[in-house]
Design an enzyme around this catalytic site. Structure first.
Site, PDB file in Angstrom:
ATOM      1  CG  ASP A   1      -3.149  -9.845   2.929  1.00 57.97           C
ATOM      2  OD1 ASP A   1      -2.637  -9.372   4.224  1.00 57.97           O
ATOM      3  OD2 ASP A   1      -4.178  -9.139   2.425  1.00 57.97           O
TER       4      ASP A   1
ATOM      5  CD  GLU B   1      -7.473  -8.609  -0.808  1.00 59.16           C
ATOM      6  OE1 GLU B   1      -6.701  -8.067  -1.501  1.00 59.16           O
ATOM      7  OE2 GLU B   1      -7.435  -8.893   0.378  1.00 59.16           O
TER       8      GLU B   1
ATOM      9  CG  HIS C   1      -1.649  -1.090   1.781  1.00 52.80           C
ATOM     10  ND1 HIS C   1      -1.252  -2.163   2.129  1.00 52.80           N
ATOM     11  CD2 HIS C   1      -2.927  -1.099   1.370  1.00 52.80           C
ATOM     12  CE1 HIS C   1      -2.049  -3.086   2.404  1.00 52.80           C
ATOM     13  NE2 HIS C   1      -3.319  -2.495   1.993  1.00 52.80           N
TER      14      HIS C   1
ATOM     15  CG  HIS D   1     -10.980 -11.410   2.565  1.00 52.75           C
ATOM     16  ND1 HIS D   1     -10.423 -10.454   1.713  1.00 52.75           N
ATOM     17  CD2 HIS D   1     -10.055 -11.099   3.865  1.00 52.75           C
ATOM     18  CE1 HIS D   1      -9.497  -9.785   2.592  1.00 52.75           C
ATOM     19  NE2 HIS D   1      -9.447 -10.182   3.480  1.00 52.75           N
TER      20      HIS D   1
ATOM     21  CG  ASP E   1      -4.211 -11.025  -0.821  1.00 55.32           C
ATOM     22  OD1 ASP E   1      -3.386 -10.832  -1.774  1.00 55.32           O
ATOM     23  OD2 ASP E   1      -4.688  -9.926  -0.268  1.00 55.32           O
TER      24      ASP E   1
ATOM     25  CD  GLU F   1      -6.869 -11.582   2.527  1.00 58.54           C
ATOM     26  OE1 GLU F   1      -6.435 -10.832   1.961  1.00 58.54           O
ATOM     27  OE2 GLU F   1      -6.845 -11.855   3.819  1.00 58.54           O
TER      28      GLU F   1
ATOM     29  CG  ASP G   1       1.901  -0.872   3.261  1.00 62.34           C
ATOM     30  OD1 ASP G   1       1.126  -0.681   4.201  1.00 62.34           O
ATOM     31  OD2 ASP G   1       1.523  -1.727   2.342  1.00 62.34           O
TER      32      ASP G   1
ATOM     33  CG  ASP H   1      -4.784 -11.455   7.442  1.00 63.03           C
ATOM     34  OD1 ASP H   1      -5.646 -11.756   6.500  1.00 63.03           O
ATOM     35  OD2 ASP H   1      -4.714  -9.972   7.952  1.00 63.03           O
TER      36      ASP H   1
HETATM   37  C1  XLS Z   1      -7.567  -6.860   4.359  1.00 61.88           C
HETATM   38  C2  XLS Z   1      -6.896  -7.000   3.200  1.00 61.88           C
HETATM   39  C3  XLS Z   1      -5.819  -6.013   2.670  1.00 61.88           C
HETATM   40  C4  XLS Z   1      -5.611  -6.157   1.239  1.00 61.88           C
HETATM   41  C5  XLS Z   1      -5.048  -4.867   0.738  1.00 61.88           C
HETATM   42  O1  XLS Z   1      -8.392  -7.676   4.974  1.00 61.88           O
HETATM   43  O2  XLS Z   1      -6.700  -8.433   2.894  1.00 61.88           O
HETATM   44  O3  XLS Z   1      -4.794  -6.650   3.209  1.00 61.88           O
HETATM   45  O4  XLS Z   1      -5.034  -7.200   0.810  1.00 61.88           O
HETATM   46  O5  XLS Z   1      -5.520  -3.949   0.945  1.00 61.88           O
HETATM   47 NI    NI Z   2      -5.709  -9.184   1.459  1.00 59.89          NI
HETATM   48 NI    NI Z   3      -7.573  -9.717   4.533  1.00 58.33          NI
END
Ligand code: XLS
Ligand code: NI
Ligand code: NI
Length: 440
Positions: free
Chosen positions: A336, A229, A98, A268, A293, A265, A101, A306
């Site tokens: 991630d 995402e 990001h 998610h 991710d 992801e 970051d 995560d």
């Molecule tokens: C948060 C997201 C974030 C995205 C990027 O839950 O996974 O890390 O991958 O903004």
């Molecule tokens: Ni993510």
């Molecule tokens: Ni996430």
């Protein structure tokens, strides 16, 4: 050197007792015509790996991520060197970030942009030195309090403009660094209560910002993929990009489906009440598979934990879907993922990456064997064989009608559906995991 105690991680094979070695990830080993590294395209997440001090809602950080710097900018500069040392030692060939970051947010937007401009040349230099590439960039439009009501979906047009400015800059940086993707994760794009929310208008705004991002990105030469995402909740109660199917409907409603793919992801997916494999399948079925991710949720906790992915069953089914989708093009496997709060040493970060990379490497080997033998394909093909000829074929080609089907059903009598053999198929996956292990 920021990680002096860590050696370069090498492949040593399954019998190795060295914790700082790969057991399965043999980067140049050819699987289905390509080296493992080309199948897996591992990426480091800048935020979890180099920025997070492992704080949680109840406690302070358990590790210091200052890298010897004393000012925010100095920390960011040192972080670049640490990032590349880490990736080089782990044989990771891509990274993701990001805007916030890589460089600290300044007192004004102009200052934030200037901070970014100080860091980008350092990233570029390290990328040229090592050959490490940018998988995707994104803008953090969720941390700062200005985004408390959303970014593109804020009720405040000035906030929308601020987010647009951040995205413009992030796109420029992503393009300048040769990134092959740009991600939209709608961190605050959702609502807490419908009582104060015009959902229709907010979604129109979100689409408008994405359309402008595509137009600007293409104008400045960004040739990669845009990704959404999906995530169903957290931080907001309801996030608009709930899951793959919801996102696809959104993209089609606003005519954005040609420029956008999905970044799936694992955690998610499970938050949305799906499996990781389900979300990958939805993406594949709709030709919208883009990137991953890689992480995993904790079944006992209801949020985005995560965790590093270490479950071989899951990585097998993931790589099965990836191979069936034709593999990664612009996308890759971005970790991630973050170490647990009590895993507070630099060594833990390396051990976590090794665990995750090995789990995916092994998953790739099992998936390849499954596909080479074709046992699932054969089973599924047979399961649907009634659509290969006769009335089934007519249904699929749109050459029949309710009248004809009714006549067919009246004549054929009660149907006899076949067993789905779920338990057998599940045991087959276990068998393939063991058989693959035996070849190592
Ligand atoms: C948060 C997201 C974030 C995205 C990027 O839950 O996974 O890390 O991958 O903004
Ligand atoms: Ni993510
Ligand atoms: Ni996430």
């Amino acid at each position: 050197m920021y990680f002096p105690s860590i050696p370069k991680i090498q492949f040593e094979g399954v019998k190795s007792n060295n914790p700082f070695a790969f057991r399965f990830y043999d980067k140049d080993k050819v699987v289905a015509g390509k080296p493992m590294r080309a199948h897996l395209k591992f990426a480091m997440s800048y935020w979890h790996t180099l920025c997070s001090e492992s704080t949680d809602m109840f406690g302070a950080g358990t590790r210091c991520m200052n890298f010897g710097g004393t000012t925010p900018l100095e920390i960011s500069q040192n972080r670049v060197a640490a990032a590349f040392e880490l990736m080089e030692k782990l044989e990771i060939e891509y990274f993701c970030f990001h805007d916030r970051d890589i460089a600290p947010e300044g007192a004004t937007l102009r200052e934030s942009n200037e901070n970014i401009d100080r860091i980008v040349p350092l990233l570029k230099q390290e990328m040229e030195r090592t050959g490490i590439r940018l998988l995707w960039g994104t803008a953090n439009c969720f941390n700062n309090p200005r985004y408390m009501n959303g970014a593109a979906t804020s009720n405040d047009a000035d906030v929308f403009a601020y987010a647009a400015a951040q995205i413009k800059k992030a796109l420029e940086v992503t393009t300048a660094l040769g990134g092959s993707g740009y991600v939209f994760w709608g961190g605050r794009e959702g609502y807490e209560t419908l009582l104060n929310t015009d959902t229709g208008r907010e979604l129109d705004h979100m689409a408008a910002l994405m359309r402008m991002a595509v137009d600007y990105g293409r104008k400045i030469g960004f040739a990669g993929d845009f990704y959404i995402e999906p995530k169903p909740k957290e931080p907001t109660k309801h996030q608009y990009d709930f899951d793959g199917a919801t996102v696809l409907a959104f993209l089609r409603k606003y005519g954005l489906e040609k420029d956008f793919k999905l970044n799936i992801e694992a955690n998610h997916a499970t938050l949305a009440g799906h499996t990781f494999q389900h979300e990958l399948r939805v993406a594949r079925d709709n030709r919208a598979f883009g990137s991953i991710d890689a992480n995993s949720g904790d079944t006992l906790l209801g949020w985005d934990t995560d965790c590093f992915p270490t479950n071989v069953y899951d990585t097998t089914l993931c790589m099965y879907e990836v191979l069936k989708a034709g593999g990664f093009k612009n996308g890759g496997l971005n970790f991630d993922a973050k170490v647990r709060r009590p895993s507070n040493t630099p060594e833990d970060i390396f051990l976590a990456y090794i665990a995750g990379m090995d789990a995916f490497a092994f998953g790739l080997l099992v998936a390849d064997k499954l596909l080479a033998d074709g046992c699932l394909e054969q089973f599924v093909a047979k399961r649907y064989a009634s659509f290969d000829s006769g009335i089934g074929k007519k249904i699929e080609s749109g050459a029949t009608s309710l009248e004809e089907l009714s006549a067919h059903a009246l004549a054929a009598g009660e149907p006899h559906p076949s067993s789905g053999r779920q338990e057998y198929l599940e045991s087959l996956i276990n068998q393939y995991i063991v058989l693959t292990g035996q070849t190592l």
